[in-house]
Enzyme design. Sequence first.
Site, mmCIF file in Angstrom:
data_model
loop_
_atom_site.group_PDB
_atom_site.id
_atom_site.type_symbol
_atom_site.label_atom_id
_atom_site.label_comp_id
_atom_site.label_asym_id
_atom_site.label_seq_id
_atom_site.Cartn_x
_atom_site.Cartn_y
_atom_site.Cartn_z
ATOM 1 N N ASP A 1 55.617 72.841 -74.381
ATOM 2 C CA ASP A 1 54.665 71.813 -74.830
ATOM 3 C C ASP A 1 53.444 72.472 -75.486
ATOM 4 O OD1 ASP A 1 53.526 72.806 -72.534
ATOM 5 O OD2 ASP A 1 53.081 70.854 -71.638
ATOM 6 N N SER A 2 53.417 73.810 -75.493
ATOM 7 C CA SER A 2 52.417 74.532 -76.293
ATOM 8 C C SER A 2 52.541 74.135 -77.767
ATOM 9 C CB SER A 2 52.591 76.047 -76.134
ATOM 10 O OG SER A 2 53.951 76.418 -76.288
ATOM 11 N N ASP B 1 60.333 71.718 -72.101
ATOM 12 C CA ASP B 1 59.233 71.300 -71.229
ATOM 13 C C ASP B 1 59.189 69.794 -71.066
ATOM 14 O OD1 ASP B 1 57.714 73.312 -70.072
ATOM 15 O OD2 ASP B 1 56.461 73.605 -71.848
ATOM 16 N N LYS C 1 61.774 72.276 -67.868
ATOM 17 C CA LYS C 1 60.722 72.980 -67.120
ATOM 18 C C LYS C 1 59.630 71.969 -66.812
ATOM 19 C CE LYS C 1 57.734 76.086 -69.027
ATOM 20 N NZ LYS C 1 56.425 75.425 -68.820
ATOM 21 N N GLU D 1 55.683 71.611 -64.576
ATOM 22 C CA GLU D 1 54.583 72.351 -63.960
ATOM 23 C C GLU D 1 54.298 71.818 -62.554
ATOM 24 O OE1 GLU D 1 51.165 72.335 -66.569
ATOM 25 O OE2 GLU D 1 52.316 73.199 -68.234
ATOM 26 N N GLU E 1 52.255 82.034 -64.425
ATOM 27 C CA GLU E 1 51.308 82.201 -65.543
ATOM 28 C C GLU E 1 49.929 82.600 -65.036
ATOM 29 O OE1 GLU E 1 51.294 79.161 -68.565
ATOM 30 O OE2 GLU E 1 49.458 79.961 -69.498
HETATM 31 O O1 KIV Z 1 54.467 75.494 -73.178
HETATM 32 C C1 KIV Z 1 54.644 76.713 -73.113
HETATM 33 O O2 KIV Z 1 54.659 77.416 -74.133
HETATM 34 C C2 KIV Z 1 54.817 77.311 -71.807
HETATM 35 C C3 KIV Z 1 54.887 78.814 -71.746
HETATM 36 C C4 KIV Z 1 53.573 79.390 -71.974
HETATM 37 C C5 KIV Z 1 55.485 79.284 -70.479
HETATM 38 O O3 KIV Z 1 54.881 76.641 -70.834
#
Ligand code: KIV
Length: 276
Positions: free
Chosen positions: A49-50, A88, A118, A120, A186
């Site tokens: 989600d970055s 994510d 993934k 959090e 992280e």
């Molecule tokens: O969204 C992302 O890029 C991440 C990584 C930094 C692990 O969660």
Amino acid sequence: MSATAQKTAPLPDDIRARKGGDPLVSLTAYTTPMAQMMDAHCDFVLVGDSVGMVLHGLPSTLGVTMDMMIMHGQAVARGLQSAMMVIDMPFGSYEESPQQAFRNAARLMGETGAGAVKLEGGAHMAETIAFLVARGIPVMAHIGLTPQSVNTLGGYKVQGRDAGADLLMADAKAVSNAGAFAVVLEKIPASLADQITAEIAIPTIGIGASSGCDGQILVVDDMLGLFTAFKAKFVKRYADLGVSGEAAIAQYAREVRARDFPAQEHIFADQAPGKK
Ligand code: KIV
């Protein structure tokens, strides 16, 4: 490579089985060309989600939507053959209840072909992780600095120092016991990352953690120098594509203004060569 010799993407269980073995290699990707570039080099690729910050100019990951994740997930899937794709779950798509998480995880996997999601969170997400895994959704967990919680964490600070170390160890054990097949650590102290890696049964994937983790991940735009708004200490720039890209654009602009571009080799004659 012949079709029969073609390498197939690992499954979440294959990633789990790499615990304590050769380090797992991972990067984020958001587009087909970038996914193609890293496919042969990565064990898994994360549609992170970055994407909201590095491609869409958002100030944090909080504004990323399911539709954005699905569009980028579909693009990345078109570029991968031999690396597993993890996607994510965006902020607000899983925290409310295990049922909400299942609905959105199933949609992410069904519409993109990702092999896993993934999410959090540590101990407080353990029930949701177990719920998803029991229903066929492999889960990678993410603890330590969890960017979706930036507003409650008070910024992008190192997590797990001093009193926080015990809580993070408990988080790591909780997500492992709940059935996650790997966990991202992280921005935590290296000694704590090493301790967690030694004490849990699933691979740890470090980002700002320790070279002793079972694998590493970086945001691809960070390591290629394409995202230049800021650089975290844990990012190593392997290239400066932002700088070389801007220099190329500036040269193009100069050449257009000087009528040096397009040159002879870029333009077409009235007739194809050889035709009378
Ligand atoms: O969204 C992302 O890029 C991440 C990584 C930094 C692990 O969660």
